[in-house]
Design a protein around this motif. Sequence first.
Motif, short mmCIF file in Angstrom:
data_model
loop_
_atom_site.label_atom_id
_atom_site.label_comp_id
_atom_site.label_asym_id
_atom_site.label_seq_id
_atom_site.Cartn_x
_atom_site.Cartn_y
_atom_site.Cartn_z
N LEU A 156 30.13 38.83 -21.72
CA LEU A 156 28.35 39.52 -21.95
C LEU A 156 27.41 37.92 -21.71
O LEU A 156 26.71 38.84 -21.35
N ASN A 157 27.31 37.13 -21.53
CA ASN A 157 26.71 36.58 -21.50
C ASN A 157 26.55 36.50 -19.87
O ASN A 157 25.37 35.74 -19.12
N ASN A 158 26.92 37.04 -18.49
CA ASN A 158 26.93 37.27 -17.61
C ASN A 158 25.19 38.40 -17.58
O ASN A 158 25.06 38.33 -16.00
N PHE A 159 25.40 38.92 -18.24
CA PHE A 159 24.11 39.84 -18.56
C PHE A 159 23.68 39.61 -19.57
O PHE A 159 22.19 40.99 -19.38
N GLY A 160 22.83 38.68 -20.14
CA GLY A 160 22.45 37.95 -20.90
C GLY A 160 22.95 38.09 -22.36
O GLY A 160 23.65 38.17 -22.84
N GLY A 161 21.96 37.36 -23.03
CA GLY A 161 22.47 37.11 -25.02
C GLY A 161 22.24 38.29 -25.70
O GLY A 161 21.20 38.58 -25.73
N PHE A 162 22.93 38.84 -25.94
CA PHE A 162 23.18 39.96 -26.68
C PHE A 162 23.61 39.69 -28.55
O PHE A 162 23.00 40.72 -28.87
N GLY A 163 24.04 38.33 -28.62
CA GLY A 163 24.60 38.07 -29.61
C GLY A 163 23.82 37.11 -30.56
O GLY A 163 22.96 36.56 -29.80
N GLN A 164 24.02 37.25 -31.90
CA GLN A 164 22.88 35.89 -32.55
C GLN A 164 24.19 35.04 -33.14
O GLN A 164 25.02 36.04 -33.65
N GLN A 165 23.90 33.78 -32.77
CA GLN A 165 24.82 32.74 -34.19
C GLN A 165 24.56 33.11 -35.05
O GLN A 165 23.18 32.89 -36.00
N GLY A 166 25.18 33.44 -35.96
CA GLY A 166 25.81 33.56 -37.70
C GLY A 166 25.40 34.91 -37.93
O GLY A 166 25.71 35.62 -38.94
N TYR A 167 25.48 35.77 -36.60
CA TYR A 167 25.26 37.32 -37.05
C TYR A 167 26.07 37.65 -36.39
O TYR A 167 26.50 38.94 -36.39
N LYS A 192 34.96 37.36 -32.81
CA LYS A 192 36.22 37.35 -33.46
C LYS A 192 37.14 38.33 -33.83
O LYS A 192 37.72 38.91 -33.61
N GLU A 193 35.40 39.38 -34.51
CA GLU A 193 36.32 40.37 -35.12
C GLU A 193 36.56 42.34 -33.58
O GLU A 193 37.54 42.01 -33.79
N LEU A 194 35.86 41.79 -33.05
CA LEU A 194 35.85 42.38 -31.87
C LEU A 194 37.00 41.86 -31.15
O LEU A 194 37.75 42.77 -30.14
N SER A 195 37.17 40.44 -30.30
CA SER A 195 38.68 40.29 -30.17
C SER A 195 40.05 41.02 -30.87
O SER A 195 40.76 41.26 -30.17
N GLU A 196 39.46 41.01 -31.72
CA GLU A 196 40.69 41.54 -33.03
C GLU A 196 40.94 43.15 -32.93
O GLU A 196 41.63 43.56 -32.56
N ILE A 197 40.05 44.00 -32.44
CA ILE A 197 39.89 44.59 -32.49
C ILE A 197 40.70 45.65 -31.10
O ILE A 197 41.20 46.08 -30.38
N ILE A 198 40.05 44.54 -29.97
CA ILE A 198 39.91 44.72 -28.29
C ILE A 198 41.27 44.41 -27.50
O ILE A 198 41.59 44.80 -26.89
N GLY A 199 41.51 43.10 -28.77
CA GLY A 199 42.70 43.17 -27.25
C GLY A 199 42.56 41.18 -26.64
O GLY A 199 43.22 40.83 -25.92
N PHE A 200 40.63 40.85 -26.26
CA PHE A 200 40.53 39.81 -25.77
C PHE A 200 39.87 38.77 -26.26
O PHE A 200 39.73 39.34 -27.68
N THR A 201 40.00 37.15 -26.11
CA THR A 201 39.78 36.11 -26.94
C THR A 201 38.00 36.34 -27.46
O THR A 201 37.32 37.16 -26.04
N ALA A 202 37.74 35.98 -28.27
CA ALA A 202 36.88 35.52 -28.66
C ALA A 202 35.70 35.23 -27.17
O ALA A 202 34.39 35.46 -27.84
N SER A 203 35.46 34.11 -26.76
CA SER A 203 35.49 33.49 -25.92
C SER A 203 35.30 34.10 -24.67
O SER A 203 34.01 34.25 -24.18
N GLN A 204 36.62 35.12 -24.27
CA GLN A 204 36.66 35.87 -22.78
C GLN A 204 34.86 36.59 -22.90
O GLN A 204 34.38 37.14 -22.53
#
Length: 211
Positions: free
Chosen positions: A52-63, A35-47
């Motif tokens: 990124l999921n195309n290349f593997g799991g880079f994020g952690q839920q809640g982190y 969500k924070e990255l979406s506000e900076i970069i202009g893409f939606t958080a879902s996008q």
Amino acid sequence: MGNKNISMAVIRRLPKYYRYLADLLAKDIQRISSKELSEIIGFTASQIRQDLNNFGGFGQQGYGYNVEALHKEIGKILGLDRNYNAILVGAGNLGQALTNYTGFKNAGFDIKAVFDANPKMIGLKLRDYEIMDSDEMEKYIVDNAVDIAILCIPKNGAQEVADKLVKLGIKGIWNFAPIDLEVPNDVIVESVNLTESLFTLSYLMKEGTEI
């Protein structure tokens, strides 16, 4: 990792992620949510998550995402974890501007030699380079490891030069000539047409005034 089925739209967004993450690292930001990255970069958080999921799991839920780790992984995906030797063909105004830009070398793209067909240009100094005769290009490529050729030449003759580069084993061409080059499937061409980009700007400005 097989990424053959990933769309070019996703691939063309990756450099933007890489650039924004570098900016965050420069600000000593270590963690960020989609969500924070979406506000900076202009893409939606879902996008962002889908991309990124195309290349593997880079994020952690809640982190969220570890900025440094994600920046490093995207760099690997883009092939920026290695260096590329390049030659530049065409030492006109655009070629000179590209040669003088130090950001390429900092990113791992090192222009090793500059060539031109104009006798008046041959032998002149361009930054740290002495402009070489295009007739010497074949021998240079044979004698040196060259990954990428940057074409800054007029439309006429661009295909002929590209054909020569392909025969010499060049697998990547960054093309600034206003022509769609025909190359074998194992050769990658990335074309930058400045006029087409300007026309796109013109269209968007026209649309904006007609809303």
